[in-house]
Motif scaffolding. Structure first.
Motif, PDB file in Angstrom:
ATOM      1  N   TRP A  88      -1.530   1.506  67.648  1.00 38.57           N
ATOM      2  CA  TRP A  88      -1.412   0.543  66.558  1.00 38.57           C
ATOM      3  C   TRP A  88      -0.753  -0.747  67.028  1.00 38.57           C
ATOM      4  O   TRP A  88      -1.088  -1.837  66.554  1.00 38.57           O
ATOM      5  N   ILE A  89       0.180  -0.649  67.949  1.00 37.43           N
ATOM      6  CA  ILE A  89       0.782  -1.859  68.512  1.00 37.43           C
ATOM      7  C   ILE A  89      -0.283  -2.658  69.257  1.00 37.43           C
ATOM      8  O   ILE A  89      -0.401  -3.880  69.104  1.00 37.43           O
ATOM      9  N   THR A  90      -1.087  -1.969  70.053  1.00 34.89           N
ATOM     10  CA  THR A  90      -2.165  -2.618  70.800  1.00 34.89           C
ATOM     11  C   THR A  90      -3.182  -3.230  69.844  1.00 34.89           C
ATOM     12  O   THR A  90      -3.633  -4.366  70.036  1.00 34.89           O
ATOM     13  N   ARG A  91      -3.533  -2.467  68.794  1.00 33.81           N
ATOM     14  CA  ARG A  91      -4.496  -2.959  67.797  1.00 33.81           C
ATOM     15  C   ARG A  91      -3.952  -4.213  67.111  1.00 33.81           C
ATOM     16  O   ARG A  91      -4.663  -5.201  66.909  1.00 33.81           O
ATOM     17  N   TYR A  92      -2.666  -4.203  66.741  1.00 30.05           N
ATOM     18  CA  TYR A  92      -2.046  -5.341  66.077  1.00 30.05           C
ATOM     19  C   TYR A  92      -2.066  -6.578  66.978  1.00 30.05           C
ATOM     20  O   TYR A  92      -2.422  -7.675  66.534  1.00 30.05           O
ATOM     21  N   LEU A  93      -1.682  -6.400  68.232  1.00 29.71           N
ATOM     22  CA  LEU A  93      -1.678  -7.535  69.158  1.00 29.71           C
ATOM     23  C   LEU A  93      -3.086  -8.083  69.359  1.00 29.71           C
ATOM     24  O   LEU A  93      -3.281  -9.304  69.383  1.00 29.71           O
ATOM     25  N   ALA A  94      -4.059  -7.199  69.487  1.00 24.06           N
ATOM     26  CA  ALA A  94      -5.447  -7.646  69.646  1.00 24.06           C
ATOM     27  C   ALA A  94      -5.904  -8.406  68.407  1.00 24.06           C
ATOM     28  O   ALA A  94      -6.555  -9.460  68.516  1.00 24.06           O
ATOM     29  N   ASP A  95      -5.563  -7.906  67.230  1.00 27.51           N
ATOM     30  CA  ASP A  95      -5.948  -8.597  65.994  1.00 27.51           C
ATOM     31  C   ASP A  95      -5.327  -9.983  65.919  1.00 27.51           C
ATOM     32  O   ASP A  95      -5.976 -10.934  65.478  1.00 27.51           O
ATOM     33  N   GLN A  96      -4.080 -10.098  66.354  1.00 27.00           N
ATOM     34  CA  GLN A  96      -3.423 -11.409  66.354  1.00 27.00           C
ATOM     35  C   GLN A  96      -4.112 -12.361  67.328  1.00 27.00           C
ATOM     36  O   GLN A  96      -4.307 -13.545  67.025  1.00 27.00           O
ATOM     37  N   LEU A  97      -4.490 -11.853  68.500  1.00 29.52           N
ATOM     38  CA  LEU A  97      -5.208 -12.688  69.479  1.00 29.52           C
ATOM     39  C   LEU A  97      -6.573 -13.110  68.948  1.00 29.52           C
ATOM     40  O   LEU A  97      -6.979 -14.270  69.110  1.00 29.52           O
ATOM     41  N   LEU A  98      -7.281 -12.195  68.306  1.00 30.97           N
ATOM     42  CA  LEU A  98      -8.591 -12.530  67.747  1.00 30.97           C
ATOM     43  C   LEU A  98      -8.469 -13.554  66.625  1.00 30.97           C
ATOM     44  O   LEU A  98      -9.287 -14.467  66.523  1.00 30.97           O
ATOM     45  N   GLU A  99      -7.441 -13.423  65.806  1.00 31.84           N
ATOM     46  CA  GLU A  99      -7.215 -14.392  64.739  1.00 31.84           C
ATOM     47  C   GLU A  99      -6.898 -15.770  65.314  1.00 31.84           C
ATOM     48  O   GLU A  99      -7.413 -16.789  64.842  1.00 31.84           O
TER      49      GLU A  99
END
Length: 110
Positions: A88-99
Protein backbone atom coordinates in the motif's frame (compact mmCIF):
# COMPACT_ATOMS: atom_id res chain seq x y z
CA UNK A 1 -22.44 -1.73 42.73
CA UNK A 2 -21.46 -1.17 39.13
CA UNK A 3 -18.11 -2.49 37.97
CA UNK A 4 -15.92 0.11 36.33
CA UNK A 5 -15.33 -0.44 32.63
CA UNK A 6 -11.75 -0.58 31.52
CA UNK A 7 -11.10 -0.29 27.85
CA UNK A 8 -8.94 -3.03 26.39
CA UNK A 9 -5.77 -1.63 24.82
CA UNK A 10 -5.71 -1.67 21.03
CA UNK A 11 -4.09 -4.65 19.41
CA UNK A 12 -3.87 -3.13 15.93
CA UNK A 13 -2.44 0.25 14.95
CA UNK A 14 -5.80 1.40 13.61
CA UNK A 15 -7.29 0.83 17.08
CA UNK A 16 -4.53 2.86 18.70
CA UNK A 17 -5.19 5.70 16.27
CA UNK A 18 -8.97 5.42 16.58
CA UNK A 19 -8.69 5.64 20.38
CA UNK A 20 -7.35 9.18 19.84
CA UNK A 21 -4.29 8.48 21.91
CA UNK A 22 -1.86 11.36 21.78
CA UNK A 23 1.14 9.34 22.87
CA UNK A 24 2.31 5.78 22.57
CA UNK A 25 3.24 3.83 25.64
CA UNK A 26 6.83 2.53 25.67
CA UNK A 27 5.71 -0.98 24.57
CA UNK A 28 3.55 0.54 21.80
CA UNK A 29 6.44 2.70 20.64
CA UNK A 30 8.75 -0.31 20.54
CA UNK A 31 6.14 -2.29 18.59
CA UNK A 32 5.67 0.63 16.20
CA UNK A 33 9.43 0.84 15.59
CA UNK A 34 9.51 -2.91 14.96
CA UNK A 35 6.59 -2.63 12.53
CA UNK A 36 8.36 0.14 10.61
CA UNK A 37 11.52 -1.97 10.41
CA UNK A 38 9.55 -4.96 9.09
CA UNK A 39 7.84 -2.87 6.41
CA UNK A 40 11.14 -1.29 5.37
CA UNK A 41 12.70 -4.75 5.08
CA UNK A 42 9.81 -6.00 2.91
CA UNK A 43 10.06 -2.92 0.69
CA UNK A 44 13.77 -3.59 0.25
CA UNK A 45 13.22 -7.32 -0.41
CA UNK A 46 10.70 -6.73 -3.17
CA UNK A 47 11.92 -3.52 -4.75
CA UNK A 48 15.59 -4.49 -4.88
CA UNK A 49 14.94 -7.63 -6.93
CA UNK A 50 16.07 -7.37 -10.51
CA UNK A 51 13.21 -7.19 -12.98
CA UNK A 52 13.33 -8.36 -16.56
CA UNK A 53 13.87 -5.71 -19.20
CA UNK A 54 10.66 -4.61 -20.82
CA UNK A 55 10.23 -3.51 -24.37
CA UNK A 56 8.05 -0.55 -25.23
CA UNK A 57 6.42 1.93 -22.92
CA UNK A 58 6.70 1.34 -19.18
CA UNK A 59 3.37 1.50 -17.31
CA UNK A 60 3.99 2.32 -13.65
CA UNK A 61 0.40 1.59 -12.66
CA UNK A 62 0.49 -1.94 -14.10
CA UNK A 63 3.97 -2.56 -12.72
CA UNK A 64 2.97 -1.65 -9.15
CA UNK A 65 -0.16 -3.79 -9.40
CA UNK A 66 2.01 -6.70 -10.54
CA UNK A 67 4.10 -6.39 -7.36
CA UNK A 68 1.20 -7.24 -5.05
CA UNK A 69 1.88 -10.98 -5.10
CA UNK A 70 5.57 -10.35 -4.42
CA UNK A 71 4.75 -8.30 -1.33
CA UNK A 72 2.28 -10.78 0.18
CA UNK A 73 3.60 -14.06 -1.25
CA UNK A 74 2.58 -17.04 0.89
CA UNK A 75 2.87 -15.08 4.11
CA UNK A 76 0.74 -15.74 7.16
CA UNK A 77 -0.30 -13.81 10.23
CA UNK A 78 1.44 -10.51 10.87
CA UNK A 79 3.72 -11.10 7.89
CA UNK A 80 0.68 -10.66 5.64
CA UNK A 81 0.04 -7.31 7.33
CA UNK A 82 3.67 -6.34 6.72
CA UNK A 83 3.45 -7.27 3.05
CA UNK A 84 0.12 -5.53 2.57
CA UNK A 85 1.38 -2.38 4.29
CA UNK A 86 4.52 -2.32 2.15
CA UNK A 87 2.43 -2.78 -0.99
CA UNK A 88 0.00 0.00 0.00
CA UNK A 89 2.91 2.36 0.62
CA UNK A 90 4.26 1.52 -2.85
CA UNK A 91 0.78 1.91 -4.37
CA UNK A 92 0.33 5.30 -2.66
CA UNK A 93 3.69 6.60 -3.87
CA UNK A 94 2.99 5.40 -7.40
CA UNK A 95 -0.43 7.08 -7.36
CA UNK A 96 1.16 10.33 -6.23
CA UNK A 97 3.74 10.12 -9.04
CA UNK A 98 1.04 9.38 -11.61
CA UNK A 99 -1.04 12.30 -10.37
CA UNK A 100 1.97 14.61 -10.59
CA UNK A 101 2.65 13.36 -14.11
CA UNK A 102 -0.93 14.15 -15.13
CA UNK A 103 -0.68 17.64 -13.64
CA UNK A 104 2.59 18.27 -15.50
CA UNK A 105 1.04 17.05 -18.77
CA UNK A 106 -2.00 19.28 -18.27
CA UNK A 107 0.23 22.25 -17.46
CA UNK A 108 2.34 21.70 -20.57
CA UNK A 109 -0.79 21.74 -22.77
CA UNK A 110 -1.78 25.21 -21.52
Amino acid sequence: MMASYQQRPGTRWVEVVDDNQQRLTPPQYQAFQQAIAQVKERLHQVLSRPTPQRQGRFDLNTFVDSLYADFVHAEQGSETDVGQTAWWITRYLADQLLELQQLEQARSRM
